[in-house]
Write an enzyme that holds these catalytic residues in place. Structure first.
Site, PDB file in Angstrom:
ATOM      1  N   GLU A  22       0.978  -1.005  -0.375  1.00  0.00           N
ATOM      2  CA  GLU A  22       0.314  -0.193  -0.076  1.00  0.00           C
ATOM      3  C   GLU A  22       0.753   1.126  -0.358  1.00  0.00           C
ATOM      4  OE1 GLU A  22      -3.614   0.387  -0.351  1.00  0.00           O
ATOM      5  OE2 GLU A  22      -3.579  -1.866  -0.339  1.00  0.00           O
ATOM      6  N   GLU A  63      -5.842   4.958   7.567  1.00  0.00           N
ATOM      7  CA  GLU A  63      -4.957   4.893   6.620  1.00  0.00           C
ATOM      8  C   GLU A  63      -5.755   3.514   6.722  1.00  0.00           C
ATOM      9  OE1 GLU A  63      -4.539   4.755   3.225  1.00  0.00           O
ATOM     10  OE2 GLU A  63      -4.145   6.741   3.660  1.00  0.00           O
ATOM     11  N   GLU A  70     -11.686  -0.472   2.250  1.00  0.00           N
ATOM     12  CA  GLU A  70     -11.604  -0.578   0.378  1.00  0.00           C
ATOM     13  C   GLU A  70     -11.768  -1.960   0.651  1.00  0.00           C
ATOM     14  OE1 GLU A  70      -8.444   1.173  -0.877  1.00  0.00           O
ATOM     15  OE2 GLU A  70      -9.406   2.943  -0.995  1.00  0.00           O
TER      16      GLU A  70
END
Length: 119
Positions: A22, A63, A70
């Site tokens: 990520e 985050e 997601e």
């Protein structure tokens, strides 16, 4: 105790996956590593230093939650769905709000340091 150990191992596994894959998480971890020494010079006291580093840790936490949202949405369906889009957009908005808060805290601390130096 076993439950705590398992939770810790799950967290380490998640950190490993996020740090490898990520980009936003990688950038925020680098930001934290830079902020630790820089914050020391900006902060006027320990409380301000804790606030500066804490703001970045909260940003990283948001985050991580956004990435979890997601991943969950992608596991449910890769096809467009208005509710899935809303969930992802809300996660992104949460990250944006965390960035704004972090910038505000760092900006205020920098202003305080610079104004104190000139006084």
């Amino acid at each position: 105790m076993e439950r705590l150990i398992n939770a810790f191992l799950n967290s380490v596994r998640a950190f490993g996956r996020l740090i490898r894959s990520e980009t936003a998480f990688q950038q925020e971890v680098i930001l934290l590593l830079v902020a630790i020494p820089v914050g020391w010079f900006i902060a006027t006291n320990w409380a301000v230093y804790a606030l500066l580093i804490g703001a970045i840790l909260v940003l990283i936490m948001v985050e991580v939650l956004n990435t979890g949202i997601e991943a969950t949405c992608n596991a449910i369906s890769r096809e467009f769905h208005i509710d899935i889009q809303l969930a992802k957009d809300c996660g992104s908005l949460a990250v944006l709000i965390a960035i704004i808060i972090t910038l505000g805290i760092w900006g205020f601390a920098l202003f305080e340091r610079l104004a104190g130096a000139s006084a």
